[in-house]
Design an enzyme around this catalytic site. Structure first.
Site: not given
Ligand SMILES: Cc1ncc(COP(=O)(O)O)c(C=O)c1O
Length: 394
Positions: A73, A121
């Site tokens: 992110k 989150d």
């Molecule tokens: C560690 C991690 N993996 C995967 C995701 C999923 O990403 P997206 O919300 O763009 O699908 C997030 C989203 O916050 C994340 O923090």
């Protein structure tokens, strides 16, 4: 569990794909090159796990190391903040600017008058907070009841004004947007909605850096990529970039979600973006989203070859498996959502129907992303039974 839902055929709007192609990657690369602590994250081959699963290669791109922020992110929110600051400075200063100009006093003076806001989150907010601090503007971050205090503290330590709101992630997205509209702040969201697409698309453009780095490093392109999804931004950005770069050799794309928060799978089945009811919280905290990002869904509708819904223990077992690898494989620290792409591959590979549907076998080259390291070290240690430092033998 694997679900062979695919609605291939409907093409995403061309400007979405263009933003997530080579030009998009060049733009995020120019920004990354201005950062002192930028380096490509490790692409780790796990030959032991590949052999155990009967595939030719298994690579994991370890985003736990990204820019000191512990998740992929870091690439999106911070880059979107920098892009907004540059656009506003171009407007105010009346000249064309480049990423390197972010450090100049007149651009920083413009940034000082700007406030960005988002819901998170944890990981997106950390990126926005860091991006705001680096560019010199203010950040207000909205978190819901389920976000751990340690994750909130990490954002506060980056100078963000933290606001905890009642309800779910989706409620925090709404409250962030309403408050920002009232206050005149700019929302830097990783999810899109009707009439709000450009900034989330810039966030997703940032994510093309991780797949770009991975494809640069691989001798042969992957045949399959397993991608965890919350609102779908990561999965869509990677699918779009890989699809365009690899053309006829584009890999199969499998989208992985928690069974308790499978909004993309529900939307794929419905043939349109739907909001699912909120169920029990999932350990895969970063994937706990009830509504897809419509622009991400638009792309995945055309590019995804199937969906996996994961049980809670499939996520935690994979964290432990990565911490305690087979002989010859490196130990990897994966947070609760980090190892879920790998968990998705393992789920498909142990299901004969999924194996056949996806053509998994001895010639398959698998790519997954460890999308976060131990972004909350206490939760990590509770699940794995060891601290991240102990796992890495530090
Ligand atoms: C560690 C991690 N993996 C995967 C995701 C999923 O990403 P997206 O919300 O763009 O699908 C997030 C989203 O916050 C994340 O923090």
């Amino acid at each position: 569990m694997f679900h062979a839902v695919t609605t291939k055929g409907q093409q995403p709007r061309p400007h979405l794909m263009a933003a997530l192609g080579e030009a998009g990657r060049a733009a995020i690369s120019a920004y990354l090159q201005t950062l002192e602590n930028y380096r490509p994250t490790p692409l780790i081959s796990l030959p032991g796990l590949a052999a155990e699963n009967g595939v030719a290669l298994l690579h994991i791109k370890d985003e736990g190391q990204r820019l000191g922020l512990r998740s992929f992110k870091a690439l999106g929110g911070a880059y979107a903040v920098a892009s907004l600051v540059l656009a506003e400075a171009e407007r105010k200063l009346g000249r064309k600017l480049m990423a390197a100009d972010l450090a100049s006093p007149d651009v920083r003076a413009v940034a000082a008058g700007m406030t960005v806001a988002c819901a998170t989150d944890g990981n997106h907010g950390r990126s926005v907070a860091w991006g705001a601090r680096t560019a010199g503007c203010s950040a207000v971050i909205f978190i819901h009841a389920g976000v751990s205090q340690a994750r909130s503290d990490a954002m506060a330590a980056l100078g963000a004004d933290m606001r905890r709101v009642a309800g779910s992630y989706d409620d925090s997205v709404r409250i962030a947007a309403e408050t920002a509209a009232r206050e005149g702040w700019t929302v830097v969201s990783d999810t899109s909605w009707e009439g709000y697409e450009a900034i989330p698309l810039t966030v997703m453009q940032g994510y093309t850096a991780t797949i770009g780095e991975a494809l640069d490093a691989l001798v042969e392109p992957p045949t399959h990529i397993f991608l965890q999804a919350g609102v779908g931004g990561l999965a869509a950005a990677i699918a779009a970039y890989a699809g365009q770069r690899l053309g006829p050799n584009a890999p199969d794309i499998v989208v992985i979600e928690p069974e308790r928060a499978a909004c993309l799978f529900a939307s794929a089945r419905a043939g349109r973006c739907v909001t699912i009811p909120h169920g029990e919280p999932t350990v895969m905290a970063m994937l706990e989203c009830a509504t897809p990002s419509p622009i991400a869904f638009e792309i995945l509708q055309s590019l995804a070859d199937g969906y996996v819904t994961l049980r809670e223990e499939e996520a935690t077992d994979t964290m432990k498996r990565l911490a305690d690898p087979l002989d010859g494989d490196a130990a990897i620290v994966a947070g609760e959502s980090g190892g879920t792409g790998l968990a998705g591959f393992l789920a498909c590979n142990s299901d004969p129907q999924a194996r056949a549907h996806l053509g998994l076998g001895p010639r398959s080259r698998i790519l997954v992303f460890n999308s976060e390291g131990a972004t909350d070290p206490a939760i990590y240690a509770r699940i794995v039974g060891r601290t991240p430092e102990e796992v890495l033998g530090q």
